[in-house]
Design a protein around this motif. Structure first.
Motif, mmCIF file in Angstrom:
data_model
loop_
_atom_site.group_PDB
_atom_site.id
_atom_site.type_symbol
_atom_site.label_atom_id
_atom_site.label_comp_id
_atom_site.label_asym_id
_atom_site.label_seq_id
_atom_site.Cartn_x
_atom_site.Cartn_y
_atom_site.Cartn_z
ATOM 1 N N PHE A 104 0.831 -1.208 0.000
ATOM 2 C CA PHE A 104 0.000 0.000 0.000
ATOM 3 C C PHE A 104 0.866 1.258 0.000
ATOM 4 N N THR A 105 1.855 1.274 -0.903
ATOM 5 C CA THR A 105 2.758 2.415 -1.027
ATOM 6 C C THR A 105 2.777 2.887 -2.470
ATOM 7 N N GLN A 106 2.723 4.196 -2.645
ATOM 8 C CA GLN A 106 2.874 4.784 -3.971
ATOM 9 C C GLN A 106 4.213 5.505 -4.044
ATOM 10 N N LEU A 107 4.940 5.283 -5.134
ATOM 11 C CA LEU A 107 6.147 6.043 -5.430
ATOM 12 C C LEU A 107 5.791 7.030 -6.535
ATOM 13 N N VAL A 151 3.418 3.303 -9.209
ATOM 14 C CA VAL A 151 4.716 3.951 -9.428
ATOM 15 C C VAL A 151 4.543 4.806 -10.674
ATOM 16 N N ARG A 152 4.881 6.119 -10.570
ATOM 17 C CA ARG A 152 4.715 6.981 -11.741
ATOM 18 C C ARG A 152 5.741 8.112 -11.748
ATOM 19 N N ASN A 153 6.131 8.468 -12.967
ATOM 20 C CA ASN A 153 6.987 9.633 -13.236
ATOM 21 C C ASN A 153 8.435 9.408 -12.803
ATOM 22 N N LEU A 180 1.557 1.323 -13.293
ATOM 23 C CA LEU A 180 2.802 2.010 -13.617
ATOM 24 C C LEU A 180 2.462 3.031 -14.696
ATOM 25 N N GLN A 181 3.011 4.249 -14.563
ATOM 26 C CA GLN A 181 2.693 5.298 -15.532
ATOM 27 C C GLN A 181 3.877 6.229 -15.683
ATOM 28 N N ASN A 182 4.157 6.596 -16.937
ATOM 29 C CA ASN A 182 5.127 7.641 -17.259
ATOM 30 C C ASN A 182 6.513 7.292 -16.710
ATOM 31 N N ILE A 183 7.018 6.123 -17.119
ATOM 32 C CA ILE A 183 8.328 5.650 -16.671
ATOM 33 C C ILE A 183 9.177 5.322 -17.896
ATOM 34 N N GLU A 184 10.445 5.709 -17.847
ATOM 35 C CA GLU A 184 11.399 5.410 -18.913
ATOM 36 C C GLU A 184 12.498 4.512 -18.350
ATOM 37 N N MET A 208 -1.045 -0.766 -17.121
ATOM 38 C CA MET A 208 0.114 0.113 -17.176
ATOM 39 C C MET A 208 -0.027 1.005 -18.409
ATOM 40 N N SER A 209 0.601 2.197 -18.344
ATOM 41 C CA SER A 209 0.551 3.064 -19.519
ATOM 42 C C SER A 209 1.763 3.967 -19.574
ATOM 43 N N ASP A 210 2.097 4.391 -20.790
ATOM 44 C CA ASP A 210 3.100 5.427 -21.040
ATOM 45 C C ASP A 210 4.473 5.034 -20.495
ATOM 46 N N LEU A 211 4.939 3.863 -20.916
ATOM 47 C CA LEU A 211 6.264 3.372 -20.544
ATOM 48 C C LEU A 211 7.146 3.336 -21.782
#
Length: 766
Positions: A104-107, A151-153, A180-184, A208-211
């Motif tokens: 239950f943790t968001q990064l 996990v995002r950005n 997961l979103q917006n990760i490179e 998931m999106s935008d990887l």
């Protein structure tokens, strides 16, 4: 450290540097069951992380995650009581061993200047972010029970690690209500590289999106029950995607460039395929010698494993589009071409299954669902151009979020004030009791802080099942014109609320659709719900209904004059177990209906959504049209058929409830069981992946095995009345004797479509 963070924000403002609003907004979120002084929001720089590209920040980041002590990590099954957001300002954070987010943790990183997590040359660990560590031979958390995290950005960089040394960017075996979103992912491109960007070996996803994946031996190596993945880009990988196994998978907006192989679905080989089904739509492959590797043949096993659907896939310099064990199956082009439709697998025909590997006539795409020639999609907004003063906090408006106070008036006031001022409602983390309907006016935007909970509560307003009323009423009446945006919160009940409709959607949106991203309904199974093991412990084999566990009337209702709604990664869940129980003990909780869509116009987009354990049905589409769905996922209540779907809710013909007392006449087996999907008198529906699962009969899983004859229930998907342009690609069931029925007659038996574990129809059209 807190003063330093504050001073940095002040200096940034003075210099004209705009910090992300989430960094500067006042954080008043409370976790009411975590203890006095518990910190929900943690800025890693307050714990000593430097982000200077030199200092090893691993210990500081993990200290921020685990404050105070081990929140829910090694040996902890799961929890909802100690949530947290871990925030990373812009910078380069050197990492020498894995960051391990507790349950239950968001990064969250700054989306306007994504923080970089960069491995040191001597990095040791299974992923710079290890989402489910192996302290023993098994992952720490049961991978099908890892919920409510993001996990995002970020940029995740392994280029400091020698190309020939095994390295993984992220390890992420997980399940519903995660993203997961917006990760490179940046990896070396040297000869002999063995790096992997994203590794998933199990779970029950997901979305998931935008990887983006740059370099490496494999961009993403994955195995999971089902997933929807949108806007993935792979550049200069040896192999972009390797499927270890799956039941069903949908890719939308996939872009594979300058990779030796695009997608490899050969795991297990032709005699024992482990990839059940893959759907690829609205995607492109550029400078890829082999687009897709498959082990499917005319005699490969299981019978329908290796199902593949390609639709609107553009190729540029892709000589081989699909390659099988004996060579080219589908030619590509050295120039440009587009695959309008192609599939391999068992297609449904009125005379039985037809094993086909070849051209598929593209379906008639409803224009209302399109943007250009592709299906409409839209990423979750993060409001990075707004400053903190453009948000209205519900705690500042007087809401307590302590799971005890009545927060109805304060929440309604915050929503009204924000809508009239053109600002965004900020739901600080907490559990908010609402004792009557909260009306959401057109123009409202709501964002939650790490999945706060809005709960139908009290002893009168929501307790009459003969007079159901909404908790959140989006638009005062059906057909109210306007748009709203929801993201990142949970709608629930506290105690028995048999008349509660959790979300009633009335808006008729013009222009851009209204939208919900990462908004979930959850009925029971968490601390503060009063619907846990202590109140609703399962009683396997008993038909007795505990009235205090009749908890909700319906999860979501899209009304007749509503229109133009986009839903992404939304999970409508009636809890089958107690998340806060040390052993995830099962519960019996009753919620009558899942998602009912009776919009006469549509359109409705369902991207990576799920609806589980509702009594009568999980999804029901009636008198509607223009629906796009990617990987619908459902589960039948584990307790059925004792009691069955005839209780405890009375049939409501005004809401088109199925009447099992009449429709089960002459049907053998467990007939009065929740429909996974019911479509009545509707048109222009396209489903690119759907998994409808019945794992239990009175909490016994024996019935869901092939050896037992898949007999948990008789029927799973129902098509009724006047229908036109109904399309399924990868329609899967588990535990149902019939995969799909038409007006009471079975169209397909599970025995004719055996796949890796589900039964799976490659293509079915009405």
């Amino acid at each position: 450290m807190r003063f330093q963070t504050f001073l940095l924000a002040v200096l940034s403002s003075a210099l004209g540097i705009n910090a992300y609003w989430l960094e500067t907004i006042s954080h008043q979120g409370v976790a009411p069951f975590a203890g006095t002084g518990y910190k929900f929001f943690r800025n890693v720089k307050d714990y000593g992380a430097r982000g200077d590209g030199v200092t090893d920040d691993t210990s500081a980041i993990n200290a921020a995650i685990n404050d105070p002590g081990n929140r829910c990590l090694q040996g902890c099954a799961s929890t909802t009581t100690t949530p947290a957001i871990l925030y990373f300002p812009a910078g380069t954070y050197m990492i020498s061993s894995s960051i391990v987010p507790s349950y239950f943790t968001q990064l969250v990183g700054d989306p306007s200047s994504r923080p970089i997590l960069k491995a040191t040359s001597n990095f040791a660990g299974f992923g710079l972010i290890d989402g489910n560590p192996y302290y023993t031979s098994d992952p720490n958390w049961v991978t099908t029970n890892v919920f409510y995290r993001q996990v995002r950005n970020f940029v995740i960089d392994t280029t400091n690690i020698a190309p020939g040394t095994a390295a993984t960017g992220m390890h992420w075996p997980t399940s519903q209500a995660t993203s997961l979103q917006n990760i490179e992912f940046n990896m070396p491109t040297a000869s002999g590289v063995v790096h992997v960007g994203l590794f998933i070996e199990s779970g029950s996803g997901g979305f998931m999106s935008d990887l983006t994946f740059n370099g490496g031996a494999t961009g993403a190596s994955m195995g999971n029950q089902q997933y929807t993945m949108r806007n993935f880009t792979f550049n200069n990988c040896v192999t972009a995607i390797i499927h270890l196994w799956d039941w069903g998978w949908t890719y939308m907006g996939l872009s594979i460039n300058n990779c030796s192989t695009g997608i490899d679905i050969t795991a297990g080989g032709s005699s024992a395929l482990t990839t059940g089904a893959v759907v690829v739509i609205d995607s492109s492959f550029v400078n890829v010698p082999v687009g897709i590797l498959t082990a499917y043949t005319s005699s490969s096993l299981p019978d329908t494993a290796g199902n593949l659907v390609l639709e609107n896939v553009a190729l540029q310099n892709v000589p081989v589009a699909v390659k099988g064990p004996s060579g080219t199956v589908l030619s590509g082009a050295t120039g440009s071409t587009t695959i309008t439709g192609w599939s391999e697998g068992n297609r449904w025909t009125s005379s039985g299954p037809s094993r086909v590997q070849g051209t598929l006539q593209a379906n008639s795409r409803p224009s209302a669902l399109l943007e250009g020639n592709k299906y409409y999609t839209r990423s979750k907004p993060q409001y990075e151009t707004l400053s903190a003063d453009q948000f209205v906090s519900v705690r500042s408006a007087g809401a307590k979020g302590d799971a005890a106070a009545d927060d109805t008036a304060a929440i309604q006031s915050a929503i009204n004030n924000a809508a009239s001022a053109g600002k965004v409602v900020f739901i600080d983390f907490g559990l908010y009791r609402l004792t009557s309907t909260v009306v959401i006016p057109a123009g409202t935007k709501i964002v939650g802080e790490g999945y706060p909970v809005l709960m139908a509560a009290g002893t009168g307003f929501f307790t009459d099942a003969s007079n159901p009323v909404p908790l959140l009423q989006v638009g005062a009446t059906s057909g109210t014109v306007g748009t709203v945006e929801f993201s990142d919160f949970v709608v629930a009940t506290q105690g028995s609320q048999p008349g509660a409709i959790l979300i009633e959607w009335n808006l008729a949106s013009s222009g851009a659709p209204s939208a919900m991203w990462d908004v979930h309904t959850r009925v029971g199974g968490f601390t503060g719900s009063n619907l846990q093991v202590a109140q609703c412990l399962k009683n396997a084999g008993s038909s007795e209904v505990v009235s205090s566990c009749v908890a909700a009337y319906m999860s979501m209702h899209i009304t007749t004059k509503a229109s133009n709604l986009y839903m992404e990664n939304c999970w409508l869940w009636t809890a089958d177990h107690d998340i806060d129980d040390a052993t995830n003990t099962q519960t019996t909780i009753y919620a009558g209906r899942g998602l009912l869509d009776e919009s006469t116009a549509g359109p409705l987009w369902l991207i990576g959504t799920a609806s589980e354990h509702h009594v009568l049905y999980n999804y029901q589409f009636v008198n509607t049209k223009n629906i796009f769905a990617a990987q619908l996922q459902t589960e039948t209540p584990y307790y059925q058929p004792t009691p069955n779907a005839l209780v405890p809710f009375t049939v409501n013909s005004a809401l088109h409830d199925p009447d099992f007392s009449t429709s089960c006449s002459g049907v053998s087996g467990n007939c009065a069981a929740s429909w996974g999907l019911r479509i009545v008198d509707s048109s222009d529906i396209v489903v690119y992946g759907a998994g409808h699962y019945s794992f239990f009969s009175s909490y016994d899983t024996t019935c869901s095995t092939v050896d037992a004859g898949e007999n948990c229930q008789s029927r799973m998907v129902s098509l009724e009345g006047t229908l036109s342009n109904i399309n399924f690609y990868d329609l899967r069931t588990i535990g149902s004797l019939s995969i799909v029925n038409r007006d009471g007659t079975s169209l397909a038996s599970w025995e004719d479509y055996v796949n890796v574990y589900p039964a799976s129809i490659n293509v079915l059209r009405i």
